[in-house]
Enzyme design. Structure first.
Site, PDB file in Angstrom:
ATOM      1  N   PHE A 130       0.801  -1.081   0.028  1.00 43.60           N
ATOM      2  CA  PHE A 130       0.030   0.023   0.107  1.00 43.60           C
ATOM      3  C   PHE A 130       0.963   1.231  -0.099  1.00 43.60           C
ATOM      4  CE2 PHE A 130      -2.875   3.143   1.837  1.00 43.60           C
ATOM      5  CZ  PHE A 130      -4.213   3.075   1.237  1.00 43.60           C
ATOM      6  N   ASP A 207       1.044  -5.487   8.350  1.00 43.44           N
ATOM      7  CA  ASP A 207       0.099  -4.329   8.124  1.00 43.44           C
ATOM      8  C   ASP A 207      -1.313  -5.428   8.070  1.00 43.44           C
ATOM      9  OD1 ASP A 207      -1.812  -2.834   7.115  1.00 43.44           O
ATOM     10  OD2 ASP A 207      -0.512  -1.274   6.397  1.00 43.44           O
ATOM     11  N   TYR A 232     -11.640   1.565  10.260  1.00 47.11           N
ATOM     12  CA  TYR A 232     -12.272   1.847   9.673  1.00 47.11           C
ATOM     13  C   TYR A 232     -12.694   1.163   8.343  1.00 47.11           C
ATOM     14  CZ  TYR A 232      -8.723   4.126   6.934  1.00 47.11           C
ATOM     15  OH  TYR A 232      -7.389   4.200   6.612  1.00 47.11           O
ATOM     16  N   LYS A 233     -12.211   0.045   8.085  1.00 47.29           N
ATOM     17  CA  LYS A 233     -12.342  -0.879   6.982  1.00 47.29           C
ATOM     18  C   LYS A 233     -13.315  -1.976   7.592  1.00 47.29           C
ATOM     19  CE  LYS A 233      -8.597   0.526   4.414  1.00 47.29           C
ATOM     20  NZ  LYS A 233      -7.221   0.379   4.194  1.00 47.29           N
ATOM     21  N   ARG A 381     -12.353  -3.457  -7.405  1.00 48.85           N
ATOM     22  CA  ARG A 381     -12.482  -4.372  -6.359  1.00 48.85           C
ATOM     23  C   ARG A 381     -13.683  -4.558  -5.704  1.00 48.85           C
ATOM     24  NH1 ARG A 381      -8.407  -1.905  -1.922  1.00 48.85           N
ATOM     25  NH2 ARG A 381     -10.072  -0.432  -2.060  1.00 48.85           N
TER      26      ARG A 381
HETATM   27  C1  LIG Z   1      -6.151   1.516   4.113  1.00 49.01           C
HETATM   28  C2  LIG Z   1      -4.768   1.269   4.329  1.00 49.01           C
HETATM   29  C3  LIG Z   1      -3.808   1.910   5.089  1.00 49.01           C
HETATM   30  C4  LIG Z   1      -4.351   3.364   5.570  1.00 49.01           C
HETATM   31  O1  LIG Z   1      -3.425   4.078   6.267  1.00 49.01           O
HETATM   32  P1  LIG Z   1      -4.097   5.485   7.154  1.00 49.01           P
HETATM   33  O2  LIG Z   1      -2.889   5.761   7.691  1.00 49.01           O
HETATM   34  O3  LIG Z   1      -5.164   4.969   7.922  1.00 49.01           O
HETATM   35  O4  LIG Z   1      -4.560   6.245   5.887  1.00 49.01           O
HETATM   36  C5  LIG Z   1      -2.547   1.839   5.153  1.00 49.01           C
HETATM   37  N1  LIG Z   1      -1.948   0.559   4.839  1.00 49.01           N
HETATM   38  C6  LIG Z   1      -2.766  -0.344   4.354  1.00 49.01           C
HETATM   39  C7  LIG Z   1      -2.485  -1.807   3.623  1.00 49.01           C
HETATM   40  C8  LIG Z   1      -4.422  -0.156   3.973  1.00 49.01           C
HETATM   41  O5  LIG Z   1      -4.817  -0.923   3.247  1.00 49.01           O
END
Ligand SMILES: *Cc1c(COP(=O)(O)O)cnc(C)c1O
Length: 421
Positions: A130, A207, A232-233, A381
């Site tokens: 990501f 992660d 939040y997911k 997705r």
């Molecule tokens: C959604 C997501 C993030 C988001 O990071 P934030 O600091 O909350 O914006 C980070 N890593 C992965 C793998 C994600 O899917």
């Protein structure tokens, strides 16, 4: 159940037999007519109980209790962390806290890991991780004079054991990987890869953004050292809710994170002259926590735990297997390809489909009332969330996608139409 059929009635049969179907009522209904939400991996829906608890906090704890309510708010980062740890992460209490964002927590942990493995000067991640993960590690590497070593990963299949093994040597301090790949949904074997990382003498940082709340996780069992993840997911804690941070028990007093704030201080309200980190996981806190967000994390985790993670995972697999079967029978002939692992044991909660016109199709889907998302270079997705979505919704979503692709009724949308999310 009769054997698989592409008829809508087959989906209705699956819904009738679904033991988790009633959980849909535990979420606030958006009240849209004919809109189908298949994007819970980006922003999870709002649980009814969370809405009520936040209202109570605003009206009573803030409105009436005012500053006195900090007596209980101050415990929320640990309390919500333990709830997540015990219910969703396979982590014994005292190892998880809820604070800051994933981005900030990644920074804190990567920085601390480099000090812990001083003498080593390489951080490893993969080139399809990501963006925020790659950027944070790029920044930490630049600031600390380290090398950021990128594993080349397959964008549909994730990081292979072999590619990881080739990137490891005695210069590696830290390996950071996503448990579920954000684009394809590829699910990594955490225990196996962590073992490989440990044999090279490095720390493993996972992660969990796309896996927490979607797949069972055993952080303690896998021997993971460190972890971060979104709430939040799939945890449904709302936009910008604080992230989780895990540090394995034995490492907590050996790691020092770089943001020395007063919430990480031993006797916070002594207001002492120097920073002296609190014992345990609390040392990884920084400043004043997000109260509403932490409460929403607690409620989100409670709801998933009530349904049961194994049950939730079983339905998630049934939904994505069904989605893939429909894609194979009606979308592959129209130029689509499944761009996620086919083995459900190697896949998280969402499925990616490849199509040359994916970007235009994703805008057309939104216009047709199906909320899914586009990911570069040519992926759509789709995330059917087990407590919120039905098999019939998957059928309807896939049918609309088929209609759009077959009729080419998306060609009026400019191919470079800006992306919102
Ligand atoms: C959604 C997501 C993030 C988001 O990071 P934030 O600091 O909350 O914006 C980070 N890593 C992965 C793998 C994600 O899917």
């Amino acid at each position: 159940m009769t054997s698989f059929s592409t008829d809508r009635s087959y989906a209705q049969g699956l819904d009738a037999a679904d033991q988790l179907a009633h959980f849909r009522d535990r979420f606030v209904q958006p009240g849209w007519d004919d809109v189908i939400y298949l994007n819970g991996n980006s922003l999870g829906p709002l649980p009814v109980r969370t809405q009520a608890r936040i209202a109570e906090i605003v009206d009573q704890e803030w409105g009436v209790g005012l500053v006195r309510s900090w007596d209980k708010w101050v415990h929320l980062p640990r309390q919500a962390g333990d709830m997540l740890g015990e219910q969703l992460l396979g982590a014994a209490s005292g190892q998880v806290i809820v604070c800051d964002s994933v981005t900030v927590n990644l920074y804190k942990l990567a920085f601390a890991a480099l000090d812990y493995r001083s003498g080593r000067d390489v951080i490893v991640t993969d080139d399809d991780n990501f963006p925020t993960d790659r950027y944070v590690l790029e920044g930490v590497s630049a600031q600390r004079g380290c090398e950021l070593r990128m594993i080349h990963s397959d964008i549909d299949d994730g990081v292979s054991e072999r590619a990881l093994a080739e990137a490891l040597d005695d210069r590696v301090a830290l390996v950071e990987l996503s448990h579920v790949a954000y684009r394809s949904g590829a699910l990594a074997d955490m225990a196996k890869l962590t073992g490989l990382i440990h044999r090279a003498g490095a720390l493993a940082l996972w992660d969990l953004c796309h896996s927490v709340g979607a797949v069972p996780i055993e952080l303690d069992g896998a021997g993971a050292d460190l972890a971060v993840g979104c709430t939040y997911k799939y945890v449904n804690a709302g936009p910008g809710a604080p992230a989780l941070l895990y540090v394995r028990d034995e490492l907590q007093h050996q790691l020092r994170q770089p943001i020395w704030g007063w919430f990480g201080q031993r006797d916070q309200f002594e207001m002492g002259p120097r920073y002296d980190p609190a014992p345990g996981i609390s040392a990884f806190l920084t400043g004043t926590p997000d109260v509403m967000g932490a409460v929403a994390v607690e409620e989100g985790a409670r709801l998933l735990a009530e349904a049961g993670l194994p049950q939730l995972r079983a339905k998630s697999i049934a939904l994505t297997e069904y989605l893939i079967a429909l894609a194979d029978s009606s979308l592959v002939p129209l130029g689509f390809a499944v761009a996620s692992p086919r083995d459900p044991a190697r896949r998280g909660g969402h499925v990616s489909l490849r199509h040359d016109d994916a970007r235009q199709l994703s805008h057309a889907l939104l216009r047709a009332g199906i909320v899914a998302d586009y990911r570069t270079p040519d992926r759509i997705r789709l995330a059917p969330v087990p407590l919120f979505n039905s098999f019939t919704q998957v059928w309807d979503g896939m049918d609309r996608l088929r209609e759009l692709a077959a009729s080419k009724s998306y060609t009026d949308i400019p191919p470079e139409q800006p992306l919102v999310s």
